[in-house]
Design a protein around this motif. Structure first.
Motif, short mmCIF file in Angstrom:
data_model
loop_
_atom_site.label_atom_id
_atom_site.label_comp_id
_atom_site.label_asym_id
_atom_site.label_seq_id
_atom_site.Cartn_x
_atom_site.Cartn_y
_atom_site.Cartn_z
N LEU A 1 0.82 -1.19 0.00
CA LEU A 1 0.00 0.00 0.00
C LEU A 1 0.87 1.26 0.00
O LEU A 1 0.56 2.24 -0.68
CB LEU A 1 -0.94 -0.01 1.21
N GLU A 2 1.99 1.20 0.77
CA GLU A 2 2.91 2.34 0.76
C GLU A 2 3.50 2.56 -0.63
O GLU A 2 3.64 3.69 -1.09
CB GLU A 2 4.03 2.12 1.78
N GLN A 3 3.86 1.49 -1.32
CA GLN A 3 4.40 1.60 -2.68
C GLN A 3 3.37 2.18 -3.64
O GLN A 3 3.69 3.02 -4.49
CB GLN A 3 4.88 0.22 -3.17
N VAL A 4 2.12 1.73 -3.50
CA VAL A 4 1.05 2.22 -4.38
C VAL A 4 0.80 3.71 -4.16
O VAL A 4 0.61 4.50 -5.10
CB VAL A 4 -0.24 1.42 -4.17
N GLN A 5 0.78 4.13 -2.89
CA GLN A 5 0.58 5.53 -2.58
C GLN A 5 1.67 6.41 -3.20
O GLN A 5 1.42 7.49 -3.69
CB GLN A 5 0.53 5.74 -1.06
N ALA B 1 1.08 9.27 -6.40
CA ALA B 1 1.38 10.69 -6.18
C ALA B 1 1.68 11.39 -7.51
O ALA B 1 1.47 12.60 -7.65
CB ALA B 1 2.58 10.84 -5.23
N GLY B 2 2.09 10.70 -8.50
CA GLY B 2 2.40 11.30 -9.80
C GLY B 2 1.24 11.28 -10.76
O GLY B 2 1.33 11.83 -11.86
N GLY B 3 0.13 10.63 -10.46
CA GLY B 3 -1.00 10.56 -11.36
C GLY B 3 -2.01 9.54 -10.89
O GLY B 3 -1.88 8.96 -9.82
N GLU B 4 -3.02 9.30 -11.73
CA GLU B 4 -4.06 8.36 -11.35
C GLU B 4 -3.56 6.94 -11.46
O GLU B 4 -2.81 6.60 -12.38
CB GLU B 4 -5.29 8.56 -12.25
N TYR B 5 -4.00 6.11 -10.52
CA TYR B 5 -3.60 4.72 -10.51
C TYR B 5 -4.77 3.90 -9.98
O TYR B 5 -5.19 4.09 -8.84
CB TYR B 5 -2.38 4.54 -9.60
N PRO B 6 -5.36 3.01 -10.81
CA PRO B 6 -6.53 2.25 -10.34
C PRO B 6 -6.15 1.23 -9.28
O PRO B 6 -5.17 0.51 -9.43
CB PRO B 6 -7.02 1.56 -11.62
#
Length: 318
Positions: free
Chosen positions: A259-263, A267-272
């Motif tokens: 979850l930390e990696q996904v966050q 931060a640079g754009g949308e990510y589903p």
């Protein structure tokens, strides 16, 4: 007693005579004579008696000299070497002089001197025959022949001395060459030793380098094995830390890290992102009714069923 003992005694006697120790030389010759008598060696008995008689004549013991000289008379026919024959004639002529038998002395040495005229190099005892003849002529009052014979003696002795000096020079040159050759051989030997040591040193260096290479290869292989083992253990322990040991599903630690990696990526754009929560109804009743073993099987079957459904769905969409 053996023949070798006789030869050793003769060598010791000759050495003592060269050193000027006539007393010791006489002792060694007399012991050698006893050995020759035991061995029955007539040839050596003749020669040893002559050597003893000659030393006694030089020492002035003419009485003992005659006794040893007379012992050679019966052995004379066994000798064929010119040196010993001339010494025998010289001593016999001196015996005649001592007894003032000058005619007999001249009769003895004259044929010998005549036979020596054509010989270029004489022994010292052969040259001494001229001196004996001169003394015999003088004893008879024949001063002319005494003088002429003395001149012959002087000429022969001068030639002998010159030849002896040449021999000494040649002997010294030969000894010098031998010493030089010995020194060269020693240098060559040292060079061979040094080369051998250098070769051995190089061989030891090569062996040492070979050992270092083998040790290096072994250390590299061992380090690779250890690194591989550590990597596998790290992967294994990482997997154990991030998955549930019963179901094989990712645990809370993995989800937190992920979850930390996904966050950070979002931060640079949308990510589903999607999350699926599943709950097993009446699971407590399964445990209470069938036991925890069956309950564990249900827990294992559920993710497997989800994986199968997920794979089929992906295949259908494709």
């Amino acid at each position: 007693m053996s023949f070798n003992q006789l030869l050793v005694k003769l060598d010791m006697a000759e050495l003592a005579k060269k050193q000027g120790n006539k007393k010791q030389a006489l002792l060694e010759y007399k012991q050698a004579l006893q050995i020759a008598q035991v061995l029955g060696d007539g040839s050596h008995r003749f020669r040893i008696n002559l050597q003893i008689a000659d030393l006694l004549l030089q020492s002035g013991d003419t009485k003992s000299m005659v006794r040893y000289l007379n012992a050679t008379d019966t052995l004379r026919d066994r000798e064929s070497i010119r040196y010993y024959i001339s010494k025998y004639n010289y001593l016999k002529a001196n015996e005649k002089l001592l007894n003032e038998k000058y005619d007999e002395a001249i009769a003895l040495v004259t044929p010998e001197i005549t036979s020596l005229q054509e010989i270029p190099r004489l022994y010292r005892s052969e040259i001494a025959l001229y001196l004996v003849a001169s003394k015999a002529h003088f004893g008879l009052g024949d001063y002319k022949n005494a003088y002429l014979t003395l001149l012959d003696y002087q000429n022969r002795f001068n030639d002998f001395s010159a030849d002896e000096q040449v021999d000494n020079l040649e002997r010294q040159q030969m000894l010098f060459n031998l010493e030089k050759l010995k020194a060269e051989n020693q240098n060559l030997s040292w060079n061979n030793v040094l080369q051998t040591l250098e070769i051995k040193t190089n061989e030891q260096k090569v062996e040492y380098l070979n050992v270092l290479v083998v040790v290096g290869i072994a250390a590299t292989v061992l380090a690779s094995i250890v690194a591989l083992w550590i990597n596998r253990r790290r992967i294994r322990w990482g997997k154990i830390a991030n998955t549930d040991s019963l179901t094989g599903l990712f645990n809370r630690r993995y989800f937190s890290t992920r979850l930390e990696q996904v966050q950070k990526e979002m931060a640079g754009g949308e990510y589903p992102v999607s999350c699926l929560l599943l709950d097993i109804d009446y699971f407590k009743k399964v445990n209470d009714t069938y036991g925890h073993v069956v309950g564990d099987k249900v827990l294992v079957a559920l993710p497997n069923c989800s994986r199968t459904t997920y794979a089929v769905t992906i295949s259908a969409l494709a």
